[in-house]
Design an enzyme around this catalytic site. Structure first.
Site, PDB file in Angstrom:
ATOM      1  N   TYR A 116       2.688  10.558 -10.925  1.00 18.74           N
ATOM      2  CA  TYR A 116       1.929   9.592 -10.123  1.00 18.74           C
ATOM      3  C   TYR A 116       1.269   8.550 -11.033  1.00 18.74           C
ATOM      4  O   TYR A 116       1.333   7.345 -10.779  1.00 18.74           O
ATOM      5  CB  TYR A 116       0.868  10.333  -9.295  1.00 18.74           C
ATOM      6  CG  TYR A 116       0.081   9.428  -8.371  1.00 18.74           C
ATOM      7  CD1 TYR A 116       0.660   8.946  -7.197  1.00 18.74           C
ATOM      8  CD2 TYR A 116      -1.229   9.064  -8.667  1.00 18.74           C
ATOM      9  CE1 TYR A 116      -0.063   8.108  -6.351  1.00 18.74           C
ATOM     10  CE2 TYR A 116      -1.954   8.232  -7.821  1.00 18.74           C
ATOM     11  CZ  TYR A 116      -1.362   7.755  -6.666  1.00 18.74           C
ATOM     12  OH  TYR A 116      -2.064   6.930  -5.825  1.00 18.74           O
ATOM     13  N   ASN A 166       0.809  -1.212   0.000  1.00 18.08           N
ATOM     14  CA  ASN A 166       0.000   0.000   0.000  1.00 18.08           C
ATOM     15  C   ASN A 166       0.848   1.269   0.000  1.00 18.08           C
ATOM     16  O   ASN A 166       0.396   2.313  -0.447  1.00 18.08           O
ATOM     17  CB  ASN A 166      -0.921  -0.017   1.224  1.00 18.08           C
ATOM     18  CG  ASN A 166      -1.553   1.344   1.475  1.00 18.08           C
ATOM     19  OD1 ASN A 166      -2.453   1.764   0.761  1.00 18.08           O
ATOM     20  ND2 ASN A 166      -1.052   2.051   2.480  1.00 18.08           N
TER      21      ASN A 166
END
Length: 276
Positions: free
Chosen positions: A193, A89
Protein backbone atom coordinates in the site's frame (compact mmCIF):
# COMPACT_ATOMS: atom_id res chain seq x y z
CA UNK A 1 -23.07 20.22 -25.01
CA UNK A 2 -23.70 21.62 -21.56
CA UNK A 3 -21.87 24.66 -20.17
CA UNK A 4 -22.47 23.42 -16.66
CA UNK A 5 -19.25 22.78 -14.72
CA UNK A 6 -18.70 19.11 -13.85
CA UNK A 7 -16.85 17.28 -11.07
CA UNK A 8 -16.05 13.55 -10.93
CA UNK A 9 -15.01 11.56 -7.84
CA UNK A 10 -13.68 8.03 -8.41
CA UNK A 11 -14.52 5.21 -6.00
CA UNK A 12 -17.15 7.26 -4.24
CA UNK A 13 -20.04 5.01 -3.19
CA UNK A 14 -18.72 4.86 0.40
CA UNK A 15 -16.09 6.15 2.83
CA UNK A 16 -14.02 9.22 2.01
CA UNK A 17 -15.13 9.27 -1.63
CA UNK A 18 -18.79 9.43 -0.60
CA UNK A 19 -18.01 12.22 1.89
CA UNK A 20 -16.17 14.16 -0.87
CA UNK A 21 -19.21 13.87 -3.14
CA UNK A 22 -21.49 15.01 -0.32
CA UNK A 23 -19.33 18.11 0.30
CA UNK A 24 -19.09 18.92 -3.43
CA UNK A 25 -22.88 18.63 -3.77
CA UNK A 26 -23.11 21.40 -1.17
CA UNK A 27 -20.31 23.62 -2.50
CA UNK A 28 -19.54 22.96 -6.18
CA UNK A 29 -21.54 25.09 -8.63
CA UNK A 30 -22.29 22.35 -11.15
CA UNK A 31 -22.94 18.65 -11.70
CA UNK A 32 -21.20 16.18 -9.37
CA UNK A 33 -20.68 12.57 -10.45
CA UNK A 34 -20.46 9.79 -7.91
CA UNK A 35 -18.78 6.77 -9.52
CA UNK A 36 -18.53 3.15 -8.47
CA UNK A 37 -17.59 -0.21 -9.98
CA UNK A 38 -20.91 -1.67 -8.92
CA UNK A 39 -23.87 0.16 -10.48
CA UNK A 40 -26.41 -0.82 -7.81
CA UNK A 41 -24.12 0.31 -4.97
CA UNK A 42 -23.47 3.57 -6.78
CA UNK A 43 -27.16 4.22 -7.30
CA UNK A 44 -27.90 3.39 -3.66
CA UNK A 45 -25.29 5.97 -2.63
CA UNK A 46 -26.89 8.60 -4.87
CA UNK A 47 -30.29 7.78 -3.34
CA UNK A 48 -28.81 8.20 0.14
CA UNK A 49 -27.62 11.70 -0.77
CA UNK A 50 -31.04 12.46 -2.20
CA UNK A 51 -32.55 11.70 1.21
CA UNK A 52 -30.26 14.43 2.56
CA UNK A 53 -31.61 16.80 -0.08
CA UNK A 54 -28.43 16.59 -2.18
CA UNK A 55 -28.31 15.88 -5.89
CA UNK A 56 -25.47 13.80 -7.32
CA UNK A 57 -25.36 12.02 -10.68
CA UNK A 58 -24.10 8.46 -11.09
CA UNK A 59 -21.73 7.02 -13.69
CA UNK A 60 -20.24 3.53 -13.59
CA UNK A 61 -16.44 3.48 -13.35
CA UNK A 62 -14.04 0.64 -12.62
CA UNK A 63 -10.53 2.09 -12.67
CA UNK A 64 -9.09 -1.40 -13.24
CA UNK A 65 -10.94 -1.52 -16.57
CA UNK A 66 -9.58 0.72 -19.33
CA UNK A 67 -12.79 0.42 -21.35
CA UNK A 68 -14.82 1.63 -18.36
CA UNK A 69 -12.52 4.68 -18.02
CA UNK A 70 -12.85 5.44 -21.74
CA UNK A 71 -16.63 5.15 -21.61
CA UNK A 72 -16.67 7.81 -18.88
CA UNK A 73 -14.20 9.94 -20.86
CA UNK A 74 -16.41 9.85 -23.98
CA UNK A 75 -19.51 10.65 -21.94
CA UNK A 76 -17.86 13.70 -20.32
CA UNK A 77 -16.49 14.90 -23.64
CA UNK A 78 -19.86 14.62 -25.35
CA UNK A 79 -22.07 15.97 -22.57
CA UNK A 80 -19.82 18.64 -21.01
CA UNK A 81 -17.01 19.19 -23.50
CA UNK A 82 -14.51 18.41 -20.76
CA UNK A 83 -14.06 18.27 -17.01
CA UNK A 84 -13.58 20.88 -14.27
CA UNK A 85 -12.78 18.83 -11.17
CA UNK A 86 -11.33 15.33 -10.93
CA UNK A 87 -10.79 13.63 -7.58
CA UNK A 88 -8.92 10.33 -7.91
CA UNK A 89 -10.06 8.65 -4.72
CA UNK A 90 -10.53 5.00 -5.75
CA UNK A 91 -8.10 2.67 -4.03
CA UNK A 92 -7.74 -0.59 -2.15
CA UNK A 93 -5.76 -1.88 0.82
CA UNK A 94 -5.29 -5.31 2.32
CA UNK A 95 -5.90 -5.61 6.05
CA UNK A 96 -2.78 -5.90 8.22
CA UNK A 97 -3.47 -9.53 9.13
CA UNK A 98 -4.44 -10.63 5.61
CA UNK A 99 -2.70 -13.89 4.74
CA UNK A 100 -2.66 -13.33 0.97
CA UNK A 101 0.94 -13.82 -0.27
CA UNK A 102 2.81 -10.51 -0.31
CA UNK A 103 3.60 -10.75 -4.04
CA UNK A 104 -0.12 -11.05 -4.79
CA UNK A 105 -0.91 -8.14 -2.48
CA UNK A 106 1.73 -6.07 -4.28
CA UNK A 107 0.40 -6.86 -7.74
CA UNK A 108 -3.26 -6.31 -6.87
CA UNK A 109 -2.66 -3.14 -4.82
CA UNK A 110 -0.46 -1.49 -7.44
CA UNK A 111 -2.79 -2.50 -10.25
CA UNK A 112 -5.57 -0.39 -8.76
CA UNK A 113 -3.90 2.31 -6.68
CA UNK A 114 -1.12 3.21 -9.07
CA UNK A 115 -1.80 1.81 -12.54
CA UNK A 116 -5.58 2.33 -12.37
CA UNK A 117 -5.18 5.90 -11.13
CA UNK A 118 -2.59 6.56 -13.82
CA UNK A 119 -4.96 5.26 -16.52
CA UNK A 120 -7.72 7.57 -15.28
CA UNK A 121 -5.27 10.49 -15.49
CA UNK A 122 -4.06 9.51 -18.95
CA UNK A 123 -7.63 9.47 -20.28
CA UNK A 124 -9.17 12.37 -18.32
CA UNK A 125 -6.39 14.95 -17.84
CA UNK A 126 -6.58 15.99 -21.52
CA UNK A 127 -10.25 16.86 -20.83
CA UNK A 128 -9.45 19.27 -17.99
CA UNK A 129 -10.79 22.72 -18.74
CA UNK A 130 -8.88 25.91 -17.89
CA UNK A 131 -8.88 26.54 -14.12
CA UNK A 132 -9.54 22.83 -13.62
CA UNK A 133 -8.61 21.12 -10.35
CA UNK A 134 -7.18 17.61 -10.00
CA UNK A 135 -6.79 15.91 -6.62
CA UNK A 136 -5.03 12.55 -6.31
CA UNK A 137 -5.84 11.01 -2.94
CA UNK A 138 -2.59 9.58 -1.60
CA UNK A 139 -1.68 8.89 2.02
CA UNK A 140 0.79 9.84 4.74
CA UNK A 141 1.87 6.22 4.39
CA UNK A 142 3.56 7.32 1.15
CA UNK A 143 5.89 9.49 3.25
CA UNK A 144 6.68 6.77 5.79
CA UNK A 145 7.14 4.21 2.99
CA UNK A 146 9.49 6.65 1.24
CA UNK A 147 11.50 6.81 4.46
CA UNK A 148 11.68 2.99 4.38
CA UNK A 149 13.20 2.96 0.89
CA UNK A 150 16.93 2.74 0.18
CA UNK A 151 18.74 6.07 -0.27
CA UNK A 152 18.97 5.35 -3.99
CA UNK A 153 15.21 4.82 -4.35
CA UNK A 154 14.47 7.87 -2.19
CA UNK A 155 16.63 9.95 -4.49
CA UNK A 156 14.73 8.70 -7.55
CA UNK A 157 11.31 9.30 -5.99
CA UNK A 158 12.26 12.81 -4.85
CA UNK A 159 13.82 13.76 -8.18
CA UNK A 160 12.39 16.81 -9.94
CA UNK A 161 13.20 15.31 -13.32
CA UNK A 162 11.86 11.74 -12.97
CA UNK A 163 9.59 10.90 -15.92
CA UNK A 164 6.32 9.01 -15.91
CA UNK A 165 7.96 6.16 -17.82
CA UNK A 166 10.71 5.91 -15.21
CA UNK A 167 8.13 5.88 -12.43
CA UNK A 168 6.14 3.13 -14.17
CA UNK A 169 9.37 1.15 -14.52
CA UNK A 170 10.05 1.47 -10.77
CA UNK A 171 6.49 0.48 -9.79
CA UNK A 172 6.70 -2.53 -12.13
CA UNK A 173 10.08 -3.46 -10.66
CA UNK A 174 8.62 -3.46 -7.14
CA UNK A 175 5.96 -6.00 -8.16
CA UNK A 176 8.57 -8.13 -9.95
CA UNK A 177 10.92 -7.95 -6.95
CA UNK A 178 8.17 -9.16 -4.59
CA UNK A 179 7.56 -12.16 -6.86
CA UNK A 180 11.23 -13.09 -6.57
CA UNK A 181 11.17 -12.31 -2.81
CA UNK A 182 14.02 -9.85 -3.25
CA UNK A 183 12.12 -6.59 -2.67
CA UNK A 184 13.75 -5.82 0.70
CA UNK A 185 17.19 -6.64 -0.66
CA UNK A 186 16.44 -4.26 -3.55
CA UNK A 187 15.71 -1.43 -1.12
CA UNK A 188 11.90 -1.52 -0.97
CA UNK A 189 9.85 -1.18 2.22
CA UNK A 190 7.59 -4.06 3.22
CA UNK A 191 4.34 -2.31 2.37
CA UNK A 192 2.51 -2.72 -0.92
CA UNK A 193 0.00 0.00 0.00
CA UNK A 194 2.81 2.38 0.94
CA UNK A 195 4.66 1.82 -2.34
CA UNK A 196 1.42 2.23 -4.34
CA UNK A 197 0.90 5.62 -2.64
CA UNK A 198 4.53 6.67 -3.25
CA UNK A 199 3.57 6.06 -6.88
CA UNK A 200 0.48 8.29 -6.60
CA UNK A 201 2.38 11.13 -4.91
CA UNK A 202 5.28 11.04 -7.38
CA UNK A 203 2.88 10.72 -10.34
CA UNK A 204 1.15 13.88 -9.12
CA UNK A 205 4.45 15.76 -9.02
CA UNK A 206 5.24 14.62 -12.57
CA UNK A 207 1.78 15.52 -13.88
CA UNK A 208 1.93 18.99 -12.34
CA UNK A 209 5.29 19.54 -14.04
CA UNK A 210 3.82 18.41 -17.38
CA UNK A 211 0.87 20.79 -16.97
CA UNK A 212 3.37 23.63 -16.35
CA UNK A 213 5.23 22.73 -19.51
CA UNK A 214 2.30 22.11 -21.82
CA UNK A 215 -0.64 24.10 -20.45
CA UNK A 216 0.85 26.89 -18.37
CA UNK A 217 -1.82 29.42 -19.35
CA UNK A 218 -4.71 27.17 -18.34
CA UNK A 219 -4.17 27.63 -14.58
CA UNK A 220 -4.93 23.98 -13.81
CA UNK A 221 -3.87 22.98 -10.30
CA UNK A 222 -3.04 19.35 -9.53
CA UNK A 223 -2.02 17.98 -6.13
CA UNK A 224 -1.71 14.80 -4.10
CA UNK A 225 -3.15 14.77 -0.60
CA UNK A 226 -3.51 12.73 2.54
CA UNK A 227 -7.04 12.71 3.96
CA UNK A 228 -5.73 11.58 7.35
CA UNK A 229 -6.57 8.47 9.33
CA UNK A 230 -10.27 8.06 8.62
CA UNK A 231 -12.89 5.65 9.93
CA UNK A 232 -13.66 3.66 6.78
CA UNK A 233 -13.82 -0.01 5.79
CA UNK A 234 -10.17 0.40 4.85
CA UNK A 235 -8.79 1.95 8.05
CA UNK A 236 -11.25 0.48 10.53
CA UNK A 237 -13.31 1.92 13.41
CA UNK A 238 -10.37 3.09 15.57
CA UNK A 239 -9.24 5.81 13.15
CA UNK A 240 -9.31 9.37 14.43
CA UNK A 241 -11.27 11.19 11.72
CA UNK A 242 -14.82 10.85 10.42
CA UNK A 243 -15.20 10.49 6.62
CA UNK A 244 -16.48 14.09 6.46
CA UNK A 245 -13.32 15.28 8.24
CA UNK A 246 -11.24 13.12 5.89
CA UNK A 247 -12.92 14.83 2.93
CA UNK A 248 -11.87 18.31 4.06
CA UNK A 249 -8.41 18.48 2.45
CA UNK A 250 -9.43 16.82 -0.88
CA UNK A 251 -12.44 19.18 -1.11
CA UNK A 252 -10.31 22.22 -0.24
CA UNK A 253 -7.96 21.30 -3.14
CA UNK A 254 -10.87 20.54 -5.51
CA UNK A 255 -12.38 23.97 -4.85
CA UNK A 256 -9.25 26.17 -4.90
CA UNK A 257 -10.45 29.55 -6.23
CA UNK A 258 -9.78 30.47 -9.85
CA UNK A 259 -7.28 33.17 -8.86
CA UNK A 260 -5.18 30.72 -6.80
CA UNK A 261 -1.75 29.93 -8.25
CA UNK A 262 -1.04 27.13 -5.75
CA UNK A 263 -0.62 24.71 -4.22
CA UNK A 264 0.36 22.82 -7.37
CA UNK A 265 2.35 19.59 -7.64
CA UNK A 266 2.42 19.34 -3.86
CA UNK A 267 1.67 16.76 -1.18
CA UNK A 268 -0.97 18.32 1.09
CA UNK A 269 -2.26 17.16 4.45
CA UNK A 270 -4.60 19.08 6.78
CA UNK A 271 -4.71 21.78 4.08
CA UNK A 272 -0.95 22.27 4.56
CA UNK A 273 1.82 21.59 2.04
CA UNK A 274 4.17 18.87 3.38
CA UNK A 275 7.78 18.33 2.41
CA UNK A 276 8.17 15.30 0.14
Amino acid sequence: MSNVPVAVVTGSNKGIGFAIVRALCKQFPGDVYLTARDTSRGQEAVAKLQEEGLHAHFHQLDIDDLQSIRTLRDFLKEKYGGLNVLVNNAGIAYKVHDTTPFATQAEVTLKTNFFGTRNVCTELLPLMKPYGRVVNVSSMVSSSALGGCSKELQQKFRSDTITEDELVELMTKFVEDTKKSVHEKEGWPNTAYGVSKIGVTVLSRIQARMLNEKRKGDHILLNACCPGWVRTDMAGPKATKSPDEGAETPVYLALLPSDADGPHGQFVSNKTVRTW
